[in-house]
Write an enzyme that holds these catalytic residues in place. Structure first.
Site, PDB file in Angstrom:
ATOM      1  N   CYS A  10       4.046  -3.006   8.663  1.00  0.00           N
ATOM      2  CA  CYS A  10       2.900  -2.803   9.549  1.00  0.00           C
ATOM      3  C   CYS A  10       2.835  -3.890  10.623  1.00  0.00           C
ATOM      4  O   CYS A  10       3.320  -5.012  10.433  1.00  0.00           O
ATOM      5  CB  CYS A  10       1.597  -2.750   8.744  1.00  0.00           C
ATOM      6  SG  CYS A  10       1.197  -4.279   7.878  1.00  0.00           S
TER       7      CYS A  10
ATOM      8  N   CYS B 268       2.302  -7.312   7.905  1.00  0.00           N
ATOM      9  CA  CYS B 268       3.559  -7.591   7.197  1.00  0.00           C
ATOM     10  C   CYS B 268       4.659  -8.014   8.165  1.00  0.00           C
ATOM     11  O   CYS B 268       5.505  -8.850   7.818  1.00  0.00           O
ATOM     12  CB  CYS B 268       3.972  -6.380   6.374  1.00  0.00           C
ATOM     13  SG  CYS B 268       2.836  -6.119   4.988  1.00  0.00           S
TER      14      CYS B 268
ATOM     15  N   HIS C 263      -0.067  -5.175   0.248  1.00  0.00           N
ATOM     16  CA  HIS C 263       1.136  -4.495   0.706  1.00  0.00           C
ATOM     17  C   HIS C 263       2.355  -5.070  -0.014  1.00  0.00           C
ATOM     18  O   HIS C 263       2.327  -6.207  -0.517  1.00  0.00           O
ATOM     19  CB  HIS C 263       1.278  -4.667   2.216  1.00  0.00           C
ATOM     20  CG  HIS C 263       0.369  -3.772   3.009  1.00  0.00           C
ATOM     21  ND1 HIS C 263       0.491  -3.609   4.366  1.00  0.00           N
ATOM     22  CD2 HIS C 263      -0.669  -2.972   2.622  1.00  0.00           C
ATOM     23  CE1 HIS C 263      -0.427  -2.752   4.796  1.00  0.00           C
ATOM     24  NE2 HIS C 263      -1.152  -2.362   3.747  1.00  0.00           N
TER      25      HIS C 263
ATOM     26  N   GLU D 243       5.306  -6.052   1.105  1.00  0.00           N
ATOM     27  CA  GLU D 243       5.956  -7.221   1.700  1.00  0.00           C
ATOM     28  C   GLU D 243       5.142  -8.488   1.444  1.00  0.00           C
ATOM     29  O   GLU D 243       5.705  -9.555   1.206  1.00  0.00           O
ATOM     30  CB  GLU D 243       6.120  -7.039   3.225  1.00  0.00           C
ATOM     31  CG  GLU D 243       6.953  -5.851   3.642  1.00  0.00           C
ATOM     32  CD  GLU D 243       6.116  -4.608   3.897  1.00  0.00           C
ATOM     33  OE1 GLU D 243       5.129  -4.356   3.161  1.00  0.00           O
ATOM     34  OE2 GLU D 243       6.464  -3.869   4.835  1.00  0.00           O
TER      35      GLU D 243
HETATM   36  N1  LIG Z   1       1.155   0.203   2.238  1.00  0.00           N
HETATM   37  C1  LIG Z   1       1.874  -0.523   3.131  1.00  0.00           C
HETATM   38  C2  LIG Z   1       1.765  -0.275   4.529  1.00  0.00           C
HETATM   39  N2  LIG Z   1       0.896   0.650   4.996  1.00  0.00           N
HETATM   40  C3  LIG Z   1       0.639   0.788   6.433  1.00  0.00           C
HETATM   41  O1  LIG Z   1      -0.187  -0.279   6.883  1.00  0.00           O
HETATM   42  C4  LIG Z   1      -1.398   0.251   7.475  1.00  0.00           C
HETATM   43  C5  LIG Z   1      -2.550  -0.727   7.367  1.00  0.00           C
HETATM   44  O2  LIG Z   1      -2.813  -0.951   6.005  1.00  0.00           O
HETATM   45  P1  LIG Z   1      -4.201  -1.626   5.532  1.00  0.00           P
HETATM   46  O3  LIG Z   1      -4.393  -2.837   6.375  1.00  0.00           O
HETATM   47  O4  LIG Z   1      -3.960  -1.961   4.071  1.00  0.00           O
HETATM   48  O5  LIG Z   1      -5.271  -0.602   5.728  1.00  0.00           O
HETATM   49  C6  LIG Z   1      -1.569   1.590   6.755  1.00  0.00           C
HETATM   50  O6  LIG Z   1      -2.415   2.456   7.491  1.00  0.00           O
HETATM   51  C7  LIG Z   1      -0.133   2.087   6.730  1.00  0.00           C
HETATM   52  O7  LIG Z   1       0.280   2.535   8.017  1.00  0.00           O
HETATM   53  N3  LIG Z   1       2.542  -1.017   5.368  1.00  0.00           N
HETATM   54  C8  LIG Z   1       3.372  -2.002   4.927  1.00  0.00           C
HETATM   55  O8  LIG Z   1       4.027  -2.677   5.736  1.00  0.00           O
HETATM   56  N4  LIG Z   1       3.469  -2.232   3.597  1.00  0.00           N
HETATM   57  C9  LIG Z   1       2.765  -1.553   2.665  1.00  0.00           C
HETATM   58  O9  LIG Z   1       2.900  -1.843   1.466  1.00  0.00           O
END
Ligand SMILES: Nc1c(N[C@@H]2O[C@H](COP(=O)(O)O)[C@@H](O)[C@H]2O)[nH]c(=O)[nH]c1=O
Length: 144
Positions: A76, A86, A51, A53
């Site tokens: 997130c 994050c 991600h 952050e």
């Molecule tokens: N790509 C992104 C976010 N993506 C969010 O985080 C959720 C969980 O991601 P994961 O654990 O990778 O499956 C994903 O479904 C979306 O809601 N969040 C963020 O803070 N920063 C990021 O750069």
């Protein structure tokens, strides 16, 4: 142009570089600013991870304490793989202020990310340049 607008536009420009390359994950831009300087910045990795952050915080290290994070999407509150979210990382790093463009309706965020930051005493602003960030997320389908 206010400084906040300037840095959020920079975060949006970063996120734009990864639109279409992050799979089901949204492309997010994160700019960390301290004492008027950008100390780190990143966009979501190709395929959707790491991600934005977590990359920017890793780059900044201890300097992240007291900084302001400009993020195009609400940080997130949980990770699908169970690692630190994050919002937890931002709290742990001692970030003082978080400015968010768009809310994230995903079950992994849905207001809980912003709430966690606020509960930790972080100054949170949501909705800055939300209209300019919206095109980043037209194809994004938040997880339910
Ligand atoms: N790509 C992104 C976010 N993506 C969010 O985080 C959720 C969980 O991601 P994961 O654990 O990778 O499956 C994903 O479904 C979306 O809601 N969040 C963020 O803070 N920063 C990021 O750069």
């Amino acid at each position: 142009m206010s400084d906040d607008v300037h840095y959020m536009r920079r975060a949006i420009a970063l996120a734009r570089t990864k639109v279409g390359l992050t799979g089901e994950n949204p492309s997010v831009g994160c700019v960390l600013v301290k004492d008027g300087q950008v100390i780190a910045e990143a966009a979501t990795g190709e395929g959707g991870r790491p991600h934005a952050e977590e990359q920017a915080l890793a780059m900044a290290g201890a300097a992240a304490a007291g900084s302001t994070a400009f993020v195009t999407l609400e940080p997130c509150a949980a990770r699908s793989g169970g690692t630190a979210s994050c919002s937890e990382r931002l709290v742990q790093a001692g970030v003082a202020r978080v400015v968010i463009a768009s809310e994230d309706a995903s079950v992994f965020a849905a207001g809980h990310g912003a709430k966690r930051l606020q509960n930790a005493g972080i100054d949170v602003t949501t909705g800055l340049l939300a209209d300019e960030a919206a095109p980043l997320y037209v194809s994004y389908r938040p997880a339910k």
